[in-house]
Every structure is written in structure tokens, then in C-alpha cells.
Design an enzyme around this catalytic site. Structure first.
Site, PDB file in Angstrom:
ATOM      1  N   THR A   1       0.421  -1.162   0.181  1.00  0.00           N
ATOM      2  CA  THR A   1       0.278  -0.012  -0.210  1.00  0.00           C
ATOM      3  C   THR A   1       0.619   1.455   0.236  1.00  0.00           C
ATOM      4  OG1 THR A   1      -0.051  -0.312   2.313  1.00  0.00           O
ATOM      5  CG2 THR A   1      -2.197  -1.036   1.202  1.00  0.00           C
TER       6      THR A   1
ATOM      7  N   PHE B   1       1.624   5.557   0.566  1.00  0.00           N
ATOM      8  CA  PHE B   1       0.946   6.570   1.696  1.00  0.00           C
ATOM      9  C   PHE B   1       1.868   7.914   1.217  1.00  0.00           C
ATOM     10  CE2 PHE B   1       0.695   2.422   4.148  1.00  0.00           C
ATOM     11  CZ  PHE B   1       0.403   2.651   5.099  1.00  0.00           C
TER      12      PHE B   1
END
Ligand SMILES: C=C(O[C@@H]1C=C(C(=O)O)C=C[C@H]1O)C(=O)O
Length: 361
Positions: A261, A263
């Protein structure tokens, strides 16, 4: 020579190396203090944190690494050394999407090292507000987060906020089964964010077919609940296990390995060029035939590669769609600058959200 004597010899050598390493690390820290002194002497608003310089240093370390340690591993060590050197001036204040133990906190510490001060916030909008107010130096928010499911909220905030993107962090996501139970058979309930439950569905079907699955708002909340119930388990990160004193009953239970993921680091400024950068922007066009094609053609004309495009309804009534676009290159680079100038003429809206180094770690 006996094996004991051989070992003693190697240990002596290690002790000598450690003393030398310590001396060099401290000498490096003094240099960082000199940088601060020179900057202070020149007055104006002093900025100690330099994302582009840190990215350059980490890339160089990876290139120069002779082994046997892995490149990622040596970069992580140097990340921590730089973090400690920078904190000699003033530890950076980093707001993140909490509670403690979330993947966003792990991302913040991965990016800035452990010598910063991290502050949890309950909502992405709170992080933007605190950074805008100057109460935090930077914020870390999920943008392509398959576990917390808040991508859209982050993207929506950029439509309104004057903050810029100063960095990106990618994190491999591993899920573990955490509990205070002594054996898996005792587990009746499994708490987690619904997307984490979904990502571990196959494993849970096999290992805990009769346990109830209960979706909660974050994996850290799930860990907190599991800590207070010996018949419960949480699907969460290793950080959550440490934080809530849970045992790791099973490791890496996600069905798809390699789940990453992303960020974003948000701050009052973006980053100067580091040599390997990305630029994120917000674009909008009218809903008519060929509009998106025309909108994106300045990138194609300049040979710039687009690494991501995401569309959102604008909610402002004026424009039909807003596109979040990431391209390779810094906004100060001639090709990107030219494409942006072209875009400004063609698009209804062209807001540059910032240029920043591609994630190194
Ligand atoms: C402030 C500076 O350095 C800071 C300290 C660094 C280090 O310890 O290597 C690297 C970049 C900056 O965050 C600078 O180089 O101007």
C-alpha cells in the site's frame, strides 16, 4: 587454535569495529549540528529536514553497498542514523492516521525513522488541519490503502487543502492472527477491518471455519478488542501485537502475498528535485467527447510517463470530473514544466499537488 580462541579473536575484532562505528556515527552527528549552525547563522526561516537530500543519500548507500547485507537493510540502518542526526536539532512532529499501531504509523516511521515524534489523529481531515496550522511539521496519510479503505477521503482533502506532497512511502502489508489465547482452537471471534478480513478470507475459512468475523473500523481497534477477550483474535500488524501485548498465533495469513500500500507525506512545501522524482496533480475537464484524451495529451507530447490516474466526482458542481494524476519527473524538469504549462491552457483546473522523491525504502 581451538574454536573458542577463534571465536574470541572474531569477537575482539567486532568490538574494535563497534568502537570505530560509534566514533564515526558521532562524528557524523556533529557534522549535522554544523549544518544547523551554518543555517542558523544565515537567519531566515530555517528548514532542517531535506527530503531530496535524504533520498539521494539513501540511494547512494544502496548503490555503494558491497554486501553481504541487503541494500534495503543497509538503507534502513542509514535511515535511522539520519533520523537521529536530524532530531538533534528538533525532532520532527509527524501526524498520522491513528490509533497507534496502524499501518500508517508504520509508514511514518519507515519514512522518517524512529527519532521523530508521531502523533495519532482519528481522521484524515484532522491531519490536514494540524499540518496546515503548523502544529505538525508533516502528516502521513494513506492513499492507496487496501486495508483502511480511505483513499477517496485523502484525495478529496487535496481538492480543498493548500498542503503539498513532500514524499511517498510504500509498505508491504502483512496480516497476522493475534490473540491472548493459548491455542487457535479457543478462538471464537475474529476482529479486523473488513478489507483485512477479506484479504485473509481463504486462510480464515481453513483455520477458523467456525469463528465469527466481526468488522471494526481499524486493525488497531481490533487488536485492542482482542486484548480484552481471551476467546477473540485480531487480524492486524506486528506493531499492533507489540502495542497490545498479543501473541502472534499465525504469521502472514493474507491470501495474496506481495500486498503493497502507498502513503503520502504532506507538508507546507513539496520537495526540491532529487534526481528520481514524481509529480502529482489534480486535473479537470468538461464531460465531453475526447476531453480526457485532450487533457492527457500534453504528457504524451513530452514523452512523460503517467504512473497513476484516479478519477473523482468534483462535488463542486462546476466541473464534472477531477483526475488525480501521478507522472514521472519533477515539476522543475523542463519536460514536466512544459506539459504543466500546456495543461494550464487546456484544463479547467490544473493544481500541482507537489513533486517529491520516488520512495527509496
Ligand atoms: C539539513 C540538512 O540535513 C538533514 C540531515 C541529513 C543527514 O543527517 O544526512 C540529511 C538531510 C537533512 O534532513 C542539510 O543537508 O541541509
Amino acid at each position: 587454535m581451538t574454536s573458542d580462541e577463534q571465536l574470541n579473536q572474531v569477537r575482539e575484532r567486532i568490538n574494535t569495529i563497534d568502537a570505530e562505528l560509534l566514533r564515526l556515527i558521532c562524528e557524523r552527528a556533529s557534522c549535522a549540528q554544523d549544518v544547523a549552525k551554518i543555517k542558523d547563522a544565515h537567519g531566515e526561516a530555517v528548514k532542517y529536514y531535506r527530503p531530496e537530500r535524504e533520498a539521494e543519500i539513501l540511494r547512494r548507500i544502496k548503490l555503494q553497498n558491497p554486501g553481504p547485507l541487503d541494500g534495503e537493510e543497509v538503507a534502513r540502518l542509514f535511515r535511522e542514523i539520519m533520523s537521529a542526526c536530524l532530531a538533534l536539532e528538533k525532532p520532527l512532529e509527524i501526524g498520522y492516521l491513528g490509533p497507534a499501531g496502524t499501518f500508517t504509523q508504520a509508514a511514518a516511521l519507515k519514512h522518517f525513522g524512529h527519532s521523530v515524534h508521531t502523533q495519532p489523529f482519528g481522521a484524515i481531515s484532522d491531519i490536514f488541519r494540524e499540518v496546515e496550522a503548523g502544529a505538525c511539521d508533516y502528516g502521513v496519510v494513506p492513499v492507496e490503502n487496501s486495508t483502511e479503505g480511505v483513499v477517496n477521503h485523502t484525495l478529496d482533502m487535496f481538492m480543498r487543502s493548500p498542503l503539498l506532497i513532500a514524499g511517498e512511502v510504500t509498505l508491504r502489508i502483512h496480516h497476522h492472527l493475534l490473540s491472548t489465547a493459548t491455542e487457535i482452537g479457543a478462538i471464537r471471534r475474529v476482529y479486523s477491518h473488513q478489507q483485512s478480513l477479506a484479504q485473509c478470507r481463504g486462510w480464515l475459512d481453513r483455520a477458523l471455519p467456525n469463528a465469527e468475523r466481526i468488522a471494526v473500523s481499524t486493525n488497531a481497534d481490533a487488536a485492542k478488542l482482542a486484548a480484552g477477550d481471551p476467546q477473540a483474535a485480531a487480524v492486524a500488524s506486528e506493531a499492533a501485537a507489540e502495542l497490545y501485548s498479543l501473541r502472534v498465533m499465525a504469521q502472514r495469513i493474507e491470501d495474496e502475498p506481495g500486498n503493497t500500500t502507498r502513503f503520502l507525506v504532506i507538508g507546507p512545501e513539496d520537495s526540491p528535485p532529487s534526481g528520481h522524482d514524481k509529480t502529482s496533480m489534480l486535473l479537470s475537464c468538461r464531460n465531453e467527447a475526447g476531453a480526457l484524451h485532450r487533457l492527457l495529451s500534453p504528457f504524451a507530447n513530452q514523452g512523460i510517463s503517467m504512473t497513476r490516474i484516479e478519477s473523482r466526482p468534483s462535488r463542486q458542481g462546476v466541473w464534472d470530473y477531477v483526475f488525480f494524476v501521478d507522472v514521472s519527473g519533477h515539476r522543475a524538469a523542463p519536460d514536466v514544466a512544459k506539459a504543466i504549462t500546456e495543461l494550464r491552457g487546456a484544463a479547467n483546473l490544473c493544481k500541482v499537488l507537489g513533486s517529491y522523491p520516488e520512495a527509496v525504502l
